[in-house]
Design a protein around this motif. Structure first.
Motif, PDB file in Angstrom:
ATOM      1  N   ASN A  74     113.259 -20.472  10.356  1.00  0.00           N
ATOM      2  CA  ASN A  74     114.298 -19.600  10.923  1.00  0.00           C
ATOM      3  C   ASN A  74     114.953 -20.252  12.134  1.00  0.00           C
ATOM      4  OD1 ASN A  74     113.921 -17.578   9.014  1.00  0.00           O
ATOM      5  ND2 ASN A  74     112.471 -16.443  10.282  1.00  0.00           N
ATOM      6  N   THR A  75     115.355 -21.491  11.963  1.00  0.00           N
ATOM      7  CA  THR A  75     115.916 -22.271  13.070  1.00  0.00           C
ATOM      8  C   THR A  75     117.107 -23.080  12.593  1.00  0.00           C
ATOM      9  OG1 THR A  75     113.739 -22.458  14.106  1.00  0.00           O
ATOM     10  CG2 THR A  75     115.417 -24.016  14.825  1.00  0.00           C
ATOM     11  N   ILE A  76     118.142 -23.120  13.427  1.00  0.00           N
ATOM     12  CA  ILE A  76     119.233 -24.047  13.171  1.00  0.00           C
ATOM     13  C   ILE A  76     119.291 -25.065  14.304  1.00  0.00           C
ATOM     14  CG2 ILE A  76     120.555 -22.311  11.897  1.00  0.00           C
ATOM     15  CD1 ILE A  76     122.571 -22.377  14.288  1.00  0.00           C
ATOM     16  N   TYR A  77     119.940 -26.174  14.030  1.00  0.00           N
ATOM     17  CA  TYR A  77     120.010 -27.271  14.982  1.00  0.00           C
ATOM     18  C   TYR A  77     121.446 -27.755  15.122  1.00  0.00           C
ATOM     19  CZ  TYR A  77     115.082 -27.335  13.693  1.00  0.00           C
ATOM     20  OH  TYR A  77     113.788 -26.972  13.440  1.00  0.00           O
ATOM     21  N   LEU A  78     121.721 -28.361  16.242  1.00  0.00           N
ATOM     22  CA  LEU A  78     122.974 -29.075  16.438  1.00  0.00           C
ATOM     23  C   LEU A  78     122.630 -30.431  17.036  1.00  0.00           C
ATOM     24  CD1 LEU A  78     126.084 -28.864  16.162  1.00  0.00           C
ATOM     25  CD2 LEU A  78     126.128 -28.317  18.615  1.00  0.00           C
TER      26      LEU A  78
END
Length: 124
Positions: A74-78
């Motif tokens: 449940n994680t997004i990254y940039l």
């Protein structure tokens, strides 16, 4: 209700790299990163479909930033590379219930949930 928590911001030199993370309290639909510099409006940076298969970027970050997501965590990254002083801003992650990014999803009002933001400062 969904809670979003950003992390990974900080001070970085021009040309350097930084990875931002956004953890959510539960699975969501499409998500995006926005940023807001002092005295400016909040602007869309990158967006990603719920399934992670499609991504979108504002022109100024294409080829330098990469958005990704890990639905198991449940994680997004940039991933930010070759950063420039113009990238200095507070970076926010945002989530919506719909699984897709539509043509008008460049505006903040299209997103239902927001994090508190993390400061990114690029020194020249």
């Amino acid at each position: 209700q969904v809670h979003l928590v950003e992390s990974g911001g900080g001070l970085v030199q021009t040309g350097g790299s930084l990875r931002l993370s956004c953890a959510t309290s539960r699975h969501t639909g499409a998500m995006a990163w926005f940023r807001q510099a002092p005295g400016k409006e909040r602007e869309f940076v990158a967006g990603i479909y719920e399934n992670g298969e499609n991504t979108y970027y504002t022109e100024s970050v294409k080829g330098r930033f990469t958005i990704s997501r890990d639905n198991d965590k449940n994680t997004i990254y940039l991933q930010m590379s070759r950063v420039e002083p113009e990238d200095t801003a507070v970076y926010y992650c945002a989530a919506k219930s719909s699984p897709f990014i539509y043509s008008n999803d460049w505006v903040p009002s299209r997103y239902e949930y927001w994090g508190q933001g993390t400061q990114v400062t690029v020194s020249s």
